[in-house]
Write an enzyme that holds these catalytic residues in place. Structure first.
Site, PDB file in Angstrom:
ATOM      1  N   ASP A 708       0.865  -1.167   0.000  1.00  0.00           N
ATOM      2  CA  ASP A 708       0.000   0.000   0.000  1.00  0.00           C
ATOM      3  C   ASP A 708       0.917   1.237   0.000  1.00  0.00           C
ATOM      4  OD1 ASP A 708      -2.097   1.758   0.112  1.00  0.00           O
ATOM      5  OD2 ASP A 708      -3.140   0.727   1.730  1.00  0.00           O
TER       6      ASP A 708
HETATM    7  C1  BGC Z   1      -5.070   3.288   0.388  1.00  0.00           C
HETATM    8  C2  BGC Z   1      -5.125   2.403  -0.842  1.00  0.00           C
HETATM    9  C3  BGC Z   1      -4.991   3.269  -2.075  1.00  0.00           C
HETATM   10  C4  BGC Z   1      -3.678   4.012  -1.986  1.00  0.00           C
HETATM   11  C5  BGC Z   1      -3.409   4.910  -3.191  1.00  0.00           C
HETATM   12  C6  BGC Z   1      -3.871   4.193   0.394  1.00  0.00           C
HETATM   13  O1  BGC Z   1      -3.983   5.156   1.384  1.00  0.00           O
HETATM   14  O2  BGC Z   1      -5.109   2.489   1.544  1.00  0.00           O
HETATM   15  O3  BGC Z   1      -6.330   1.694  -0.865  1.00  0.00           O
HETATM   16  O4  BGC Z   1      -5.098   2.501  -3.240  1.00  0.00           O
HETATM   17  O5  BGC Z   1      -3.684   4.841  -0.839  1.00  0.00           O
HETATM   18  O6  BGC Z   1      -4.257   6.001  -3.197  1.00  0.00           O
END
Ligand code: BGC
Length: 947
Positions: A708
């Protein structure tokens, strides 16, 4: 060249159908719904003009032109007559009480202030209407859990008063909940409105879909994907949820209906799988055949519409395993099928195949003598047919003569911390109560994946300067290419660049593959990733189709329809040169207050796995890829980076990993995103058990695993990104998301330091980097990004018959999309290099409300900069027109202009630039101010703002 046609109208129609099929009707006394032709309807609740298209955070940031509200949908239908006087009362009040947008990311209020209604207002409305409709709205999302408080999970006093007064004045009251996840329903008992429905968050055409159900154009056919209990405290995870550092999943596999149907039937208001229709159905098994030797059961189910309007029904099949040595819940979903639309009197015969091995349980304690195996214990099992988890009846018996191991595995990712877990205890009178047993623990050694680091190496011939072009053209093997990468290349290739990398589509979350100039020179493509689960997020302001959210999709129980919808967004991704969509969200609704429940599908893993498969399949049909997330245990937002989810191996395998297992085994999943958190003491970003043993070795996953965004990648919980990617690639988590720029990134530099050491550990590390690089290259080779590069560079590839062919990217022709000049402008953005100063005239277009000025900047320096806007306005001195300034989608400040007497005025604030790709956006919040100029000036190398 393949030209795909994306018909925007059909896209809208499909999304609208998903919204209608996702609506769950809980109650409909005296046929309060649907509103028939000519019904006069009074609409209450400010939610009528503030429709929540989705939740908040990365899963909701889709820029749209227009969101259809529920009254708008009703007006469009031409069926009802809205009480316009009441509409005006609301409009006026809303003008005086504008929507509070909160203080940015994670801080928008869960709901908006509601207009108090008086008995007189209700009486006036009732005098001129046949029915009342109340819209209750809630939002919630990333980084913050829902609260068990008024205005969040519960109604506010003003909302309660509103429902009470409206129910007192009207006989026919419908309450619809425009929410991302279930909320408190005590108002139903208190005020007894005639009809109640969850209409969820349906994206930009939500109001039209909801109106289709309210007016009876479509009969509701959505079913709950969660059990609705009386209170939050009734959910079995309640005492073990929400801690920022550690949560022991003591309820074990007894999540949702598995708990309620086993232990607490009386706490259930509406069972899992429940949802009313405007018609009635009979559901009967006309045939059942069980072949235990072949592990299969076949059911023929006839569904007949016995009512008076057309509709669809969802048939649900549950297992009713008895209590063997390994204890089990009373019911567990095995499968479901949705009928087509059946006319009154019409029947449909469904044919349902069941794999009897799905009745097996994971024996993590070795109670059956088969530790770490899926086991079918000897005994007689029921196969239940039904229409929800409560309304089930036995239609077949499966007689297992001898305890059989259906899959032999080994212990993986097991907890090491002692805790007791829930288990059913059957009393002498047959009653089942909650008992507790010690959770089987892992040895701890399993988790120390450092010992399991990949020790081999990729066989490859060292030949300098192999380009990826040689691999695509089949002159060289992929392993040769990887073997030939320098230490710097290897350290870079395991990074994603973002947010807003200039190598990919502006405003998106990241690029991976060629994230350095050196890798780009090797003719490796940069693959583009964008959020998310409710449509494409492009922070530079590019508009996209906003889709119904995860829970809406799931409540439709219509896999084919979801796949169809995702085939449309697949084309939209292609049109925007995006290869991977950071969706679907697949975590389990373990507790109703999880902030991201709106993105996720269900409390049930089978629904989750099937819906995710539909999403992946729809995208892959178009040559783009889903990125199921967050693998695994991301079941709350509080402390999502810090908290350790302590979960038994059985619960992991049967509940939290199950959906992921299904989607991986479907063959449609090539990329996966790990979570921020820790499971059983080890971060998911560095768990060898999770991403090598379970994901790849057990399930056969052959793709890319990414972290993530800005995840932690060291065993040390407070690790601050300085130690290379040792643990990450050791576990086969291939890509670290995200860094702003490879060339001076601390992680990349520290990675090279480790490689320089020349000892055994550094050799192992290099081998692991190569393995990650191979996983990445194998994937990027299949993408449209590869085809685009091949076309641009004009290099051939070889087909299956060794004939040279040119890789041609798909092109998409969008039909019937309302013209949006801005969208085109964003598509063709070029990044501008900025050293110490930058200034740009803004007079090239009108600064009208809602417009964006976008500057994709390649910042050469990091440090403090002054950001300034110059504008003039003829408005009054007290007028306020805010200009919101964003970097890569994150708000960094607002400059509010007042009237300037027509003269130019300059406003500024200081901001931090971390260098590289900054997609600056100025959003014009009101009319009447003419923007003249934007400037940025270097102030110092300080990376902290002086207040
Ligand atoms: C989230 C993800 C997301 C990523 C990119 C993170 O904060 O948990 O689900 O895809 O950011 O925006």
């Amino acid at each position: 060249m393949a030209v795909k046609k994306l018909d925007w109208e059909k896209y809208k129609e499909t999304a609208r159908q998903v919204v209608t099929e996702g609506v769950v009707l809980l109650k409909n006394d005296d046929r309060a719904l649907p509103f028939l032709q000519g019904t006069k309807v009074s609409v209450f609740g400010r939610g009528q003009d503030n429709y929540y298209k989705s939740g908040l955070g990365s899963g909701g940031m889709v820029n749209v032109e227009h969101v259809v509200s529920i009254p708008e949908g009703l007006a469009e239908s031409g069926v009802v007559e809205l009480n316009e006087d009441l509409r005006k009362v609301y409009e006026k009040w809303e003008e005086e009480n504008p929507v509070d947008q909160g203080a940015g990311w994670g801080n928008e209020p869960f709901s908006q202030a509601e207009m108090p209604v008086t008995p007189e207002l209700c009486a006036q409305a009732a005098a001129v209407s046949d029915a009342a409709l109340i819209v209750i709205g809630r939002t919630g999302g990333e980084d913050r859990d829902i609260e068990d408080a008024a205005g969040s999970y519960r109604l506010t006093d003003i909302e309660n008063d509103m429902i009470r007064e409206v129910c007192a004045a009207f006989k026919r009251v419908t309450v619809v909940m425009n929410v991302g996840a279930p909320m408190d329903l005590s108002f139903i008992k208190m005020y007894n409105p005639a009809a109640v429905a969850f209409v969820w968050q349906g994206g930009m055409i939500g109001g039209s879909g909801v109106a289709d159900v309210l007016t009876g154009k479509v009969s509701p056919s959505g079913k709950l994907t969660d059990t609705l209990a009386e209170s939050v405290a009734d959910y079995p995870s309640a005492p073990f949820f929400g801690d920022r550092f550690q949560n022991k999943y003591a309820e074990d596999i007894y999540v949702g209906y598995r708990y309620f149907e086993t232990f607490a039937k009386d706490k259930v208001l509406y069972p899992f799988g429940f949802g009313l229709s405007y018609t009635n159905f009979s559901v009967e098994a006309t045939e059942s055949k069980v072949d235990t030797d072949a592990f299969c059961a076949h059911l023929a189910v006839r569904v007949t519409n016995t009512g008076s309007v057309a509709g669809k029904e969802v048939v649900q099949i549950y297992a009713g395993p008895g209590q063997g040595k390994v204890k089990n819940p009373a019911v567990r979903l095995l499968s479901y099928e949705k009928t087509r639309t059946l006319a009154p009197g019409e029947s449909q015969d469904l044919s349902i195949e069941i794999d009897i091995r799905d009745l097996a349980v994971y024996d993590d304690a070795g109670l059956t003598g088969n530790p770490f195996c899926y086991v079918l214990e000897a005994g007689v099992y029921d196969i239940f047919l039904g229409t929800d988890s409560r309304n089930v009846w036995s239609v077949a018996k499966v007689d297992i003569a001898e305890t059989t191991v259906t899959r032999k595995l080994s212990q993986a990712y097991a907890p090491t911390l002692a805790f007791d877990r829930m288990v059913p205890v059957t009393g002498e009178d047959g009653s089942v109560t909650v008992g507790w047993e010690a959770t089987p623990l892992g040895s701890g050694e399993e988790a120390l994946h450092i010992n399991n680091f990949f020790r081999g190496d990729i066989a490859g011939e060292r030949i300098k300067n192999i380009s990826f072009r040689d691999v695509v053209s089949k002159h060289r093997s992929l392993d040769d290419f990887v073997y030939d990468l320098s230490d710097y290349d290897l350290s870079c290739i395991v990074c994603g660049e973002g947010m807003g990398s200039p190598r990919v589509t502006p405003g998106t979350a990241s690029g991976f593959g060629a994230v350095s100039d050196e890798l780009a020179q090797l003719k490796l493509p940069a693959v583009c990733c964008a959020d998310g689960p409710s449509g494409i997020r492009m922070d530079c302001g590019t508009k996209a189709f906003s889709l119904p959210n995860g829970i809406t999709l799931a409540c439709s129980f219509n896999d084919e329809l979801v796949e169809e919808l995702y085939a449309f967004i697949g084309m939209e991704l292609l049109a925007n040169r995006i290869d991977c969509l950071l969706a679907p969200g697949m975590n389990i609704h373990r507790h109703p207050l999880n902030g991201r429940n709106f993105e996720y599908f269900s409390e049930d893993p089978v629904v989750t796995g099937r819906m995710a498969t539909a999403v992946c399949k729809g995208l892959k049909k178009q040559g783009v890829y889903a990125v199921p997330k967050h693998f695994t245990g991301n079941n709350q937002e509080s402390g999502r980076r810090t908290q350790d989810s302590v979960i038994s191996e059985r619960a992991l395998r049967e509940i939290y990993l199950k959906g992921f297992e299904m989607v991986v085994k479907s063959g449609y999943c090539n990329v996966i995103m790990t979570s921020y958190g820790i499971v059983n003491g080890i971060r998911t970003t560095e768990s060898y058990d999770l991403t090598t043993r379970i994901l790849r070795e057990e399930w056969g996953f052959n793709g890319v695993v990414m972290t993530d965004w800005w995840a932690n990648i060291s065993s040390q919980p407070d690790f601050v990104l300085t130690e290379g990617f040792e643990y990450m690639v050791g576990s086969q988590n291939d890509v670290f998301m995200v860094i702003p720029r490879a060339s001076d990134n601390e992680l990349v530099l520290s990675s090279m330091e480790i490689l320089k050491r020349g000892d055994e550990r550094s050799r192992t590390y290099r081998a692991n980097l190569r393995r990650a690089a191979a996983n990445i290259c194998r994937f990027v080779k299949k993408t449209e990004a590869m085809k685009r590069l091949a076309q641009k560079e004009d290099f051939p590839t070889i087909d299956a018959f060794d004939k040279p062919i040119l890789l041609e990217p798909s092109t998409v022709e969008i039909l019937n999309r309302p013209k949006d000049d801005e969208a085109e402008e964003f598509l063709n953005l070029e990044y501008i290099d900025v050293e110490k100063e930058f200034s740009h005239e803004l007079t090239y277009k009108e600064s009208k409300k809602g417009s964006n000025f976008v500057f994709p900047l390649n910042m050469k320096l990091s440090g403090t900069f002054e950001f300034a806007l110059t504008a003039s306005s003829e408005l009054s001195e007290l007028a306020q027109v805010p200009m919101s300034v964003f970097i890569n989608g994150t708000p960094i400040g607002v400059l509010t202009f007042h009237g300037t007497g027509g003269k130019p005025e300059r406003l500024s604030f200081n901001m931090i630039s971390y260098g590289r790709t900054s997609l600056m956006r100025v959003y014009v919040g009101g009319n009447g101010v003419k923007l003249l100029k934007m400037e940025m000036n270097y102030v110092s190398s300080e990376l902290k703002l002086k207040l």
